[in-house]
Design a protein around this motif. Structure first.
Motif, PDB file in Angstrom:
ATOM      1  N   ASP A  69       0.817  -1.125   0.569  1.00 53.46           N
ATOM      2  CA  ASP A  69       0.127   0.093  -0.053  1.00 53.46           C
ATOM      3  C   ASP A  69       1.203   1.365   0.110  1.00 53.46           C
ATOM      4  O   ASP A  69       0.663   1.750  -0.593  1.00 53.46           O
ATOM      5  N   ILE A  78       2.125   1.759  -3.662  1.00 52.56           N
ATOM      6  CA  ILE A  78       1.426   2.293  -4.193  1.00 52.56           C
ATOM      7  C   ILE A  78       1.080   3.505  -4.239  1.00 52.56           C
ATOM      8  O   ILE A  78       0.878   4.659  -5.062  1.00 52.56           O
ATOM      9  N   LYS A 109       0.150   6.956  -6.420  1.00 52.68           N
ATOM     10  CA  LYS A 109      -0.389   7.510  -7.238  1.00 52.68           C
ATOM     11  C   LYS A 109      -0.136   8.764  -6.899  1.00 52.68           C
ATOM     12  O   LYS A 109      -0.655   9.687  -7.735  1.00 52.68           O
ATOM     13  N   TYR A 134      -4.097  -4.426  -8.043  1.00 53.74           N
ATOM     14  CA  TYR A 134      -3.852  -3.224  -7.887  1.00 53.74           C
ATOM     15  C   TYR A 134      -3.010  -3.473  -9.262  1.00 53.74           C
ATOM     16  O   TYR A 134      -3.490  -1.586  -9.564  1.00 53.74           O
ATOM     17  N   LEU A 153      -6.251  -1.713 -11.238  1.00 57.50           N
ATOM     18  CA  LEU A 153      -6.710  -0.136 -10.615  1.00 57.50           C
ATOM     19  C   LEU A 153      -5.328   0.847 -10.493  1.00 57.50           C
ATOM     20  O   LEU A 153      -5.921   2.400 -10.451  1.00 57.50           O
ATOM     21  N   ASN A 154      -4.534   0.794 -10.654  1.00 58.91           N
ATOM     22  CA  ASN A 154      -3.362   1.509 -10.956  1.00 58.91           C
ATOM     23  C   ASN A 154      -2.519   1.492 -12.503  1.00 58.91           C
ATOM     24  O   ASN A 154      -1.796   0.812 -12.990  1.00 58.91           O
ATOM     25  N   GLY A 186      -7.505   1.749  -4.179  1.00 54.56           N
ATOM     26  CA  GLY A 186      -6.882   1.146  -4.345  1.00 54.56           C
ATOM     27  C   GLY A 186      -7.059  -0.250  -3.728  1.00 54.56           C
ATOM     28  O   GLY A 186      -6.012  -1.300  -3.780  1.00 54.56           O
ATOM     29  N   ASN A 202     -11.817   7.030  -5.210  1.00 56.87           N
ATOM     30  CA  ASN A 202     -10.975   7.566  -4.439  1.00 56.87           C
ATOM     31  C   ASN A 202     -11.612   8.666  -3.188  1.00 56.87           C
ATOM     32  O   ASN A 202     -12.550   9.666  -3.934  1.00 56.87           O
TER      33      ASN A 202
END
Length: 647
Positions: A55, A58, A62, A194, A197-198, A260, A305
């Motif tokens: 996390d 990530i 972001k 992950y 979502l990214n 995420g 988000n």
């Protein structure tokens, strides 16, 4: 006169203790990561530890800092994660990984929409690891720390030519996570989520590259086990992304995420999406469709988000936030406005998709109306049965109990016959374990419509016991455990039950709620006086209580031939060996071992490559001769071992 009762234990200043941050995490791990476990289940604590580390990487991605994350798991035991973000500020590195309520994410300017906001995650990883290392690479310097069970043992700073970023290594403490190992399937699913979502993020997992170019559309494509009726509708906004389609499966299926984080239990964002997707489609067609007909067969994903999200537990699997940001717009309105605008526009532009969608809704409506009378009678019958359901021996704590700390433990055993259900009922934990008894072999439901769920009394009572008629939001048990004999009849019953779930409630399996109970094939025991190895005796005593500690025998329960041979070697000479041929042969006292904390469960899982419909058609369909020829061609005859060989 009141009786003067003196307390049996003194309560003094010496009873008041202060625990350091690391001691507190190790003493009360459940507060921080939920359950411990050994890695056999995706919700076990070792995966929470891995998630907490990733996390942070990530969150760097972001913030446009680092597009690659490297995850390596050595021997399924030791984990290293390297990102190429900004690196943890070196001056506060010790505090960042070992002092609770310390972090850089309280300032929303640095991390606007982050998962890890509580200053807990990586500290819990440190405290619950036998070995923990962190390296922060920043501007030509690296600061490296080493910890042992949360205690700092090394702190070195030196020059480095490596790229900026953070490296974390951890090895979960085997004294807490007894017999643990990381399972590749669970880890890869987490990492793929992950990347969905990214977009633009690459994760290298043990040398394999994982990435997604189409976000949530890729998630649905990779996870659907039935073909979509129309191309996936996929739209994005500034802080929201949705993807959905209809299939011919029964029920609804949702994948939801916040910042995420995979919110496996949904929450306010998922509820808002469910409401507004149905409302928008209903208004588009201008017909008085029922929401249940609109959503039947819907497979969807929604990612949001949210600034400073509020989750219902530290494990962050259900969103509790009502607003997008403190004092800001409500999540319900934000999701509703986006869905209304984007989906309505899409359907106006793509008339061919709208036509297929309406046809599916009309079919669902027609089927529902056709069985309306049967459904009403079945519900009345189930309501009466619920008052005293002879099939169900219920427990006190249920998965749908929102505020109960033990709801994750709630489970129901589906058994065959009264003898097996009797043994389980007498030995179960009445707080968290329920029992549902089948009369015999249930109906083969493959190829039948959902009408059979209401016409067949046994299926209807099972549906009512689980409370899943209107979806999984009201599911009463976290684990639905099929407990049948390990013989041909037992295997057949197991297959019939799984077919029932696949046919009418596939999301129950896809969300990981269905398991098969593994029960021992053999009991191997020997008298203590014959066993010379003291360690064998001590290890066995550690798992026994009460009468068993006073018994003249040391017992091993074996789930395979290899385990039986090992038990014979440990407990020889001349051990007594019993082969269990059915659950009803196992006494309630013994059954307590098999459904207790060390219960062995095999999760029923689904993957796109499983080709569910083809498998069901082949094994449960009407191709009797084809299946019979296959069995004959592949038959392996294994004779029972003679009694002298068992010894």
């Amino acid at each position: 006169m009141e009786e003067n009762i003196q307390p049996t234990v003194q309560y003094t200043d010496d009873n008041i203790r202060h625990l350091s941050d690391m001691e507190h995490v190790r003493t009360r791990p459940g507060m921080y990561i939920g359950r411990l476990g050994d890695g056999q289940l995706p919700e076990d604590g070792i995966y929470v530890l891995l998630k907490e580390v990733i996390d942070n990487s990530i969150d760097e991605f972001k913030m446009n800092a680092g597009k690659r994350i490297e995850v390596d798991i050595d021997d399924r035991l030791r984990v290293s994660v390297r990102d190429y973000g900004r690196g943890i500020p070196q001056g506060k590195l010790v505090e960042a990984v070992s002092v609770l309520n310390t972090g850089g994410k309280y300032d929303s300017k640095a991390f606007k929409k982050s998962v890890g906001l509580n200053g807990v995650g990586v500290k819990a990883v440190n405290a619950l690891s036998a070995h923990f290392e962190v390296k922060s690479y920043r501007d030509g310097k690296v600061r490296a720390l080493k910890f042992e069970r949360g205690n700092l043992t090394s702190d070195i700073t030196e020059d480095s030519a490596d790229e900026n970023g953070t490296y974390i290594f951890f090895e979960p403490d085997p004294t807490l996570f007894v017999g643990y190992s990381f399972h590749d399937d669970f880890v890869e699913t987490m990492l793929r989520n992950y990347t969905y979502l990214n977009s633009g993020l690459t994760i290298m997992y043990n040398g394999r590259r994982i990435l997604s170019r189409n976000g949530l559309a890729d998630l649905l494509t990779d996870t659907m086990t039935t073909d979509p009726l129309y191309p996936i509708i996929h739209v994005k906004g500034e802080d929201i992304e949705i993807a959905f389609t209809h299939t011919n499966q029964y029920g609804e299926e949702y994948h939801s995420f916040v910042n995420g984080q995979h919110t496996t239990q949904g929450g306010t964002h998922q509820s808002a999406f469910k409401e507004h997707i149905a409302r928008t489609i209903k208004e588009f067609f201008g017909k008085n469709y029922e929401f249940t007909d609109i959503r039947n067969g819907l497979v969807a994903a929604v990612a949001l988000n949210v600034e400073e999200p509020m989750f219902e537990s530290q494990t962050k699997i259900k969103l509790g936030s009502l607003q997008m940001a403190p004092g800001g717009e409500s999540i319900n309105k934000y999701v509703g406005d986006f869905v209304k605008l984007e989906v309505d526009n899409f359907l106006h532009i793509h008339a061919d998709v709208a036509e297929v969608m309406q046809q599916k809704i009309t079919e669902s409506e027609r089927e529902r109306k056709a069985m309306a009378g049967v459904t009403k009678l079945a519900r009345e019958r189930a309501k009466k049965a619920n008052l005293h359901n002879r099939k169900l021996r219920d427990c006190r704590i249920h998965y749908s109990d929102a505020k109960n700390d033990r709801k994750e433990e709630s489970s129901i055993f589906i058994t065959e016959g009264d003898s097996a259900s009797g043994s389980i009922t007498k030995s179960r934990d009445v707080n968290t374990q329920a029992v549902f008894s089948l009369r015999g072999k249930p109906l083969n439901s493959y190829g039948l419509t959902k009408k059979v769920v209401y016409e067949n009394e046994e299926f209807n009572l099972l549906q009512a016991a689980l409370d899943i008629e209107d979806g999984l939001d009201t599911l009463r048990y976290n684990k639905v455990i099929v407990a049948t004999d390990a013989d041909v009849d037992g295997m057949h019953i197991r297959l019939l039950i799984i077919t029932f779930f696949l046919q009418f409630f596939p999301d129950l399996i896809k969300k990981g709620h269905v398991y098969v109970l593994q029960t021992p094939l053999f009991r191997v025991r020997n008298r203590r006086t014959k066993i010379k190895d003291k360690k064998v005796v001590t290890d066995a005593d550690a798992r026994l209580t009460g009468k068993e500690k006073k018994s003249d025998f040391i017992t091993r329960y074996c789930y395979s031939e290899d385990e039986r041979q090992q038990a014979i070697r440990n407990l020889g000479p001349d051990p007594e060996i019993t082969r269990f041929k059915g659950l009803g042969e196992i006494s309630p006292e013994e059954f307590a071992h098999f459904i207790g904390p060390e219960m062995r469960l095999e999760q029923v899982t689904l993957h796109k490559t499983d080709q569910v419909q083809k498998l069901l058609e082949y094994y449960m369909g009407k191709n009797t001769m084809e299946r019979q020829n296959f069995i004959i061609d592949n038959l392996v005859v294994e004779e029972d071992l003679p009694d002298e060989d068992l010894a």
